[in-house]
Write a protein that holds these residues in place. Structure first.
Motif, PDB file in Angstrom:
ATOM      1  N   SER A 154      12.069  12.674  12.316  1.00 34.14           N
ATOM      2  CA  SER A 154      12.807  11.739  13.157  1.00 34.14           C
ATOM      3  C   SER A 154      11.959  10.506  13.447  1.00 34.14           C
ATOM      4  CB  SER A 154      13.217  12.427  14.465  1.00 34.14           C
ATOM      5  OG  SER A 154      14.007  11.577  15.263  1.00 34.14           O
ATOM      6  N   ALA A 155      10.654  10.709  13.632  1.00 33.38           N
ATOM      7  CA  ALA A 155       9.747   9.581  13.842  1.00 33.38           C
ATOM      8  C   ALA A 155       9.680   8.702  12.604  1.00 33.38           C
ATOM      9  CB  ALA A 155       8.359  10.090  14.216  1.00 33.38           C
ATOM     10  N   VAL A 156       9.753   9.329  11.427  1.00 36.01           N
ATOM     11  CA  VAL A 156       9.758   8.558  10.178  1.00 36.01           C
ATOM     12  C   VAL A 156      11.029   7.720  10.075  1.00 36.01           C
ATOM     13  CG1 VAL A 156       9.667   8.682   7.663  1.00 36.01           C
ATOM     14  CG2 VAL A 156       8.319  10.276   9.012  1.00 36.01           C
ATOM     15  N   MET A 184       0.837  -1.202   0.000  1.00 35.17           N
ATOM     16  CA  MET A 184       0.000   0.000   0.000  1.00 35.17           C
ATOM     17  C   MET A 184       0.873   1.254   0.000  1.00 35.17           C
ATOM     18  SD  MET A 184      -3.158  -0.999  -0.024  1.00 35.17           S
ATOM     19  CE  MET A 184      -4.068   0.417   0.579  1.00 35.17           C
ATOM     20  N   PRO A 185       0.611   2.194  -0.912  1.00 30.52           N
ATOM     21  CA  PRO A 185       1.438   3.400  -0.974  1.00 30.52           C
ATOM     22  C   PRO A 185       1.209   4.365   0.176  1.00 30.52           C
ATOM     23  CG  PRO A 185      -0.316   3.501  -2.587  1.00 30.52           C
ATOM     24  CD  PRO A 185      -0.347   2.128  -2.018  1.00 30.52           C
ATOM     25  N   GLU A 186       0.026   4.360   0.798  1.00 27.94           N
ATOM     26  CA  GLU A 186      -0.266   5.260   1.906  1.00 27.94           C
ATOM     27  C   GLU A 186      -0.122   4.512   3.228  1.00 27.94           C
ATOM     28  OE1 GLU A 186      -0.826   8.415   1.736  1.00 27.94           O
ATOM     29  OE2 GLU A 186      -1.095   8.651  -0.432  1.00 27.94           O
ATOM     30  N   ILE A 187       0.654   5.072   4.140  1.00 28.50           N
ATOM     31  CA  ILE A 187       0.824   4.473   5.458  1.00 28.50           C
ATOM     32  C   ILE A 187       0.591   5.542   6.517  1.00 28.50           C
ATOM     33  CG2 ILE A 187       2.480   2.760   4.621  1.00 28.50           C
ATOM     34  CD1 ILE A 187       4.710   4.471   5.901  1.00 28.50           C
ATOM     35  N   ASN A 188       0.433   5.126   7.757  1.00 28.18           N
ATOM     36  CA  ASN A 188       0.333   6.045   8.886  1.00 28.18           C
ATOM     37  C   ASN A 188       1.545   5.873   9.791  1.00 28.18           C
ATOM     38  OD1 ASN A 188      -2.188   7.371   8.397  1.00 28.18           O
ATOM     39  ND2 ASN A 188      -3.245   5.483   8.984  1.00 28.18           N
ATOM     40  N   ILE A 189       2.033   6.975  10.303  1.00 21.66           N
ATOM     41  CA  ILE A 189       3.202   6.970  11.182  1.00 21.66           C
ATOM     42  C   ILE A 189       2.828   7.655  12.487  1.00 21.66           C
ATOM     43  CG2 ILE A 189       5.537   7.886  11.507  1.00 21.66           C
ATOM     44  CD1 ILE A 189       5.922   7.539   8.473  1.00 21.66           C
ATOM     45  N   ASN A 190       3.193   7.057  13.577  1.00 26.01           N
ATOM     46  CA  ASN A 190       2.921   7.641  14.895  1.00 26.01           C
ATOM     47  C   ASN A 190       4.072   8.553  15.302  1.00 26.01           C
ATOM     48  OD1 ASN A 190       0.412   6.292  15.403  1.00 26.01           O
ATOM     49  ND2 ASN A 190       1.566   4.413  15.818  1.00 26.01           N
ATOM     50  N   GLY A 191       3.775   9.835  15.414  1.00 24.20           N
ATOM     51  CA  GLY A 191       4.768  10.806  15.838  1.00 24.20           C
ATOM     52  C   GLY A 191       4.557  11.215  17.275  1.00 24.20           C
TER      53      GLY A 191
END
Length: 231
Positions: free
Chosen positions: A98-100, A1-8
């Motif tokens: 930085s979270a990424v 999947m091209p779209e992801i979610n990242i927790n910052g």
């Protein structure tokens, strides 16, 4: 999947992720221009994935307005882009980036090596990533406002490649002179100036696109990433 979610640190935000054919792979964080995670930034990610990198472009405007995807083609879009630039907090942006980095290093498809490539506002952030994060290498395309951040250069601990346009309307000659003086002799900084080029000379179909200069800069970026991240 091209779209992801990242927790910052301040919440979750979306990102575009391009995946190469061969895994695991090193990763590159793509720091956007002032137009959001638009097709230009997605194309950059796809280009990097084609070279063998996990390429991730996060939505760093999410605190202001999530999902910005505008272009450089109309006056109204330029006006909105500059509004977003004015509202954006670079310090918070670096926290998100930085979270990424952490997300990608922990990704099952990543080798653990993570670098960055940024353009315009993202070029500024790529410089700050070199100063404030543990990214393995960083590439700054025509970063803005770097002359005001040279005091952080002593913290650079990993290689930084910089592309600067000699006629950049957003980085005037006095600012360029300060950048050259402040970073030109840094052992980890490789600074290249592209003569007779204006800001965003590598943005395909942009007003100041210069095919020859863009190819030279992109070839240097390709070699730099391969040297520092592998592929």
């Amino acid at each position: 999947m091209p779209e992801i979610n990242i927790n910052g640190p301040d919440g979750a935000f979306s990102a575009y992720l391009a995946v190469p054919k061969v895994l695991p792979a090193p990763a590159v964080v793509v720091a956007q221009e002032i137009f959001g995670v638009n097709q230009v930034m997605r194309d950059v990610c796809d280009w990097l994935a084609g070279m063998g990198y996990l390429a991730c472009c996060p939505d760093i405007f999410w605190r202001i307005e999530p999902g910005i995807q505008i272009t450089d083609k109309t006056e109204a879009e330029w006006k909105r882009a500059f509004e977003l630039f004015g509202l954006f907090d670079p310090g918070k942006g670096i926290e998100d980036l930085s979270a990424v980095i952490s997300h990608l290093r922990d990704h099952e498809d990543c080798t653990g090596k993570v670098g960055s490539v940024g353009f315009c506002l993202g070029g500024k952030l790529a410089y700050l990533m070199a100063c404030r994060t543990d990214s393995d290498c960083n590439v700054s395309y025509y970063g803005v406002g770097l002359d005001e951040l040279l005091g952080e250069a002593a913290a650079i601990s990993n290689p930084l490649l910089m592309h600067m346009a000699s006629l950049d309307k957003f980085v005037p000659p006095d600012a360029q002179a300060k950048i050259k003086e402040g970073l030109g002799n840094h052992p980890l900084v490789d600074l290249h100036v592209y003569e007779d080029c204006d800001h965003a000379f590598a943005r395909i179909e942009g007003e100041h696109y210069d095919a020859a200069a863009a190819k030279l800069a992109n070839d240097r970026t390709t070699n730099f990433l391969e040297e520092n991240l592998g592929s």
